[in-house]
Each structure stands twice: as structure tokens, then as C-alpha cells.
Design a protein around this motif. Structure first.
Motif, short mmCIF file in Angstrom:
data_model
loop_
_atom_site.label_atom_id
_atom_site.label_comp_id
_atom_site.label_asym_id
_atom_site.label_seq_id
_atom_site.Cartn_x
_atom_site.Cartn_y
_atom_site.Cartn_z
N ASP A 105 0.84 -1.19 0.00
CA ASP A 105 0.00 0.00 0.00
C ASP A 105 0.88 1.25 0.00
O ASP A 105 1.63 1.49 0.95
CB ASP A 105 -0.89 -0.02 1.25
CG ASP A 105 -1.88 1.13 1.29
OD1 ASP A 105 -1.75 2.05 0.45
OD2 ASP A 105 -2.76 1.12 2.17
N ILE A 108 1.05 3.83 3.09
CA ILE A 108 1.69 3.51 4.37
C ILE A 108 2.92 4.39 4.56
O ILE A 108 3.78 4.48 3.68
CB ILE A 108 2.09 2.02 4.43
CG1 ILE A 108 0.84 1.13 4.39
CG2 ILE A 108 2.90 1.73 5.69
CD1 ILE A 108 1.14 -0.35 4.32
N ARG A 122 7.24 -0.94 4.16
CA ARG A 122 5.79 -0.97 3.94
C ARG A 122 5.24 -2.40 3.98
O ARG A 122 4.18 -2.64 4.54
CB ARG A 122 5.47 -0.31 2.59
CG ARG A 122 5.52 1.21 2.65
CD ARG A 122 5.30 1.84 1.30
NE ARG A 122 5.16 3.29 1.42
CZ ARG A 122 5.49 4.15 0.48
NH1 ARG A 122 5.99 3.70 -0.69
NH2 ARG A 122 5.31 5.45 0.65
N LYS A 125 5.00 -3.57 7.53
CA LYS A 125 3.90 -2.93 8.25
C LYS A 125 2.54 -3.48 7.82
O LYS A 125 1.61 -3.54 8.62
CB LYS A 125 3.93 -1.42 8.03
CG LYS A 125 5.04 -0.70 8.78
CD LYS A 125 4.99 0.80 8.55
CE LYS A 125 6.04 1.52 9.40
NZ LYS A 125 6.01 2.98 9.18
N GLN A 126 2.47 -3.88 6.56
CA GLN A 126 1.18 -4.34 6.00
C GLN A 126 0.94 -5.83 6.25
O GLN A 126 -0.22 -6.28 6.26
CB GLN A 126 1.14 -4.05 4.50
CG GLN A 126 -0.22 -4.24 3.86
CD GLN A 126 -0.24 -3.79 2.41
OE1 GLN A 126 0.71 -3.19 1.92
NE2 GLN A 126 -1.34 -4.07 1.70
#
Length: 370
Positions: A105, A108, A122, A125-126
Motif C-alpha cells: 500500500d 503507508i 511498507r 507494516k502491512q
């Protein structure tokens, strides 16, 4: 990592960040994954490696070559020559896809600047994936776990830090032994104060926290950290059990719930609060405004009885339940000890002899420390 004996492993392991520790174990020196990463690093090709469940992460994939072959360091090095990312399965035993573009994404937030590292942060985190970014120019390996970045350092640097931490731990343990020996003497004399107890508790916690830091270094060192691990095991013998017995002895409320809560809260205290005896007293169930230097306390006896060889914990609990405190135990006759469930004639004599020897040993220890 090798398991420790007694109560120590649980204490240290529960304080680790489990996902980061697992990631460090996967890339520790001596592992096949680390060998492949080192090959990429030395070839100055760079790379982006994602480790996780392929089915759950497939929504990130764009293009690429589906391989689904067994992992080997040589194969990882070869496929890393291509521009895209490499996806391995969750335990890094198969190379699932290579030369793939990862499409996390874009909204982010990331503080990274390079394309490879921005993508890595990212994705971590996703998803739950472990993402490894190997920098082509800077020759740096970065791990991304749950959005957090951890840079792998060279083995000599980690070894130097580990040895420095061990030296600090040794000083902490020496100081802990000193205050613990003093508390034991005061317990036998009936002159312990809350300040003496909190001093031992504080020092025990400082020792544990330093040991946790060294554990992290050991994980990162892999096979290179065996000597450090052996020294840590030797230094930490009995520390966790002694601290647990101390809390049992002096908690204002003697219950399993209060005991578990106190140990947990002490472990979570910020460093500054750990230095505050008022806060420590509060966690033990006392008024934080007490003058700890003048507040007399008496042990229930868990800590002293725990040092008598071959005395089961269940028997210790029965003795404490029967007599209520160390002073009462010291004043009890052999006949009174024999009436406690699980003690009997022989064990009563062993307990009496054990207490006498502990007093003698304590006197010798205090003499040697002066």
C-alpha cells in the motif's frame, strides 16, 4: 538456543520480542539463510527477500518467476542477481518466486529513502512477513519485522558488545550477591527492613534486564555466541528462583494472583521507576510513602528454605503454611517440624541441619565480602 536449567529460561525468554528473536535466529551465523545473505552482500548485488506464507502474501506480487524449489544459499545468490524481490516460504526452506515486484500500500508511511528499503518497511507494516533488505552500496543487511527496522552488525562488533555487557552483568551479580547475603544475615537475626528487601529486588531485576540484552546478542551471534551463552548461564544460576522466593517472602498479600502480578509489574517497570523504592514498595503491596529504612519486615521463609538441598517446593509451601514465618521455623523443635505434611523425622533433621549450615555459610560470605 540451549535451554537453561531451573526457572531461568522462562523468565528471560518471556521478556524477549518473540518475532524479532525468531528473525535473528533465522539469519544467525551458521544458518543456510545467513550464508546466502552473506554471498549476496559480498557480491555487491543487493537484494530484497520476503519470508512468509506465499498464499497470504500473493496479493503483493506483480510479475516474477514462479520457482517453488528447495532453498540453497547458492540458488538464493543466483536469483538475487535479478532486479526483483525474492519470496521464501515461512520457514525459509523453499524459494517460491523470484524477480517479483512487491506492491504494498503506497499510503503507508515510511521514513526510508531508497526504493528497496521503502518497499521493505511498507511490506513489514502491512503483513506478518519478515523482510530482509540487503543494501548494494552500503553493504548493510536490514531486517524489517512488524514495521520495525533492525540492522545486522558485523560479528566482531556484536561480540565486543556482548563481552562488555557480560562484564557489566558480572558487576551487577557481585553487587546482588552482596546485598542478598546481607539480607540473609538480617533475616536470621530478625532485623530486616523493607529497604533491605527492595534493594535485593531492585538488584535482581537489574541483573535480569542485563541478561536479556545479552540473550539478544547470543541469538544474533548464532554459533559464534556459544562461549557467551555458557558464561551467561553460569552467571545467572539461581537468580530467577531467588527473586521469585523473595517476592513470595515479602508480598503484603500472600496469594498466587498477587505474586504473579507483582513479578509481572516489576518486569515491566521503566528503568527510572525501578530506582524508586516508593514505587517498588507499592508493587509489593505497601504504602509508597513508608519510610522503608525504618519499616521492619519478616520473611515467610520461602527464600531460606529454597536453599536447602533436596527440599521439594511442595514441602516448602507446607512448612510456610504451618509456621507462617522464618522466625517461627527457627524456633520450632524437630518434633514440631515432623508433624508437617511431607516432612517426617529424617527430613526434619535435614531441615534443621540445612538452616544451621546456611547461617554458617552466610557468616563466611559476609566475612569474605568485607
Amino acid at each position: 538456543m540451549a535451554q537453561r536449567s531451573g526457572d531461568e529460561p522462562n523468565e528471560l525468554e518471556t521478556r524477549q520480542e518473540p518475532r524479532l528473536v525468531k528473525a535473528l535466529e533465522m539469519v544467525a551465523p551458521g544458518t543456510a539463510l545467513r550464508e546466502g545473505i552473506d554471498d549476496i552482500l559480498h557480491a555487491h548485488t543487493g537484494g530484497l527477500i520476503m519470508i512468509g506464507d506465499p498464499e497470504e502474501l500473493s496479493f503483493l506480487f506483480s510479475g516474477g518467476m514462479k520457482l517453488d524449489i528447495d532453498y540453497t544459499p547458492a540458488t538464493l545468490y543466483q536469483v538475487a542477481k535479478m532486479d526483483g524481490a525474492i519470496a521464501l516460504n515461512a520457514n525459509a526452506t523453499k524459494i517460491v518466486i523470484a524477480n517479483v515486484q512487491l506492491m504494498p500500500d503506497p499510503t503507508i508511511l515510511t521514513l526510508e529513502t531508497g526504493t528497496r528499503h521503502r518497499t521493505a518497511e511498507r511490506v513489514s507494516k502491512q503483513t506478518d512477513a519478515l523482510v530482509i533488505a540487503v543494501s548494494q552500496r552500503r553493504e548493510v543487511v536490514s531486517l524489517y519485522v512488524d514495521g520495525a527496522k533492525y540492522i545486522l552488525e558485523d560479528i566482531p562488533v556484536v561480540l565486543a558488545k556482548a563481552n562488555q555487557a557480560l562484564a557489566t552483568l558480572d558487576k551487577y551479580r557481585t553487587r546482588l550477591d552482596q546485598v542478598s547475603t546481607r539480607l540473609t544475615a538480617l533475616e536470621f537475626e530478625g532485623g530486616a527492613t523493607l529497604h533491605d528487601v527492595l534493594t535485593v529486588l531492585q538488584r535482581s531485576e537489574l541483573v535480569t534486564r542485563m541478561a536479556v540484552e545479552i540473550e539478544r546478542y547470543i541469538v544474533e551471534l548464532g554459533r559464534e555466541g556459544r562461549l557467551i551463552e555458557m558464561q551467561l548461564e553460569e552467571t545467572m544460576v539461581g537468580t530467577a528462583a531467588d527473586k521469585a522466593a523473595l517476592v513470595h517472602d515479602y508480598l503484603a498479600e500472600d496469594s498466587d494472583e498477587a505474586f504473579a502480578s507483582a513479578l509481572d509489574q516489576v518486569g515491566r517497570l521503566p528503568h527510572q521507576d525501578l530506582l524508586d523504592f516508593g514505587r517498588l514498595a507499592e508493587l509489593m503491596g505497601y504504602d509508597r510513602k513508608l519510610n522503608t529504612l525504618d519499616y521492619p519486615v519478616s520473611p515467610r521463609g520461602y527464600r531460606i528454605l529454597g536453599r536447602i538441598p533436596r527440599l521439594p517446593k511442595l514441602v516448602v509451601q507446607q512448612i510456610v503454611k504451618e509456621f507462617g514465618g522464618l522466625d517461627e521455623m527457627l524456633a520450632a523443635t524437630d518434633a514440631e517440624l515432623e508433624t508437617v505434611e511431607g516432612v517426617g523425622e529424617i527430613r526434619a533433621k535435614d531441615i534443621r541441619e540445612g538452616l544451621r549450615r546456611l547461617q554458617e555459610i552466610n557468616l563466611v560470605d559476609r566475612y569474605l565480602q568485607t
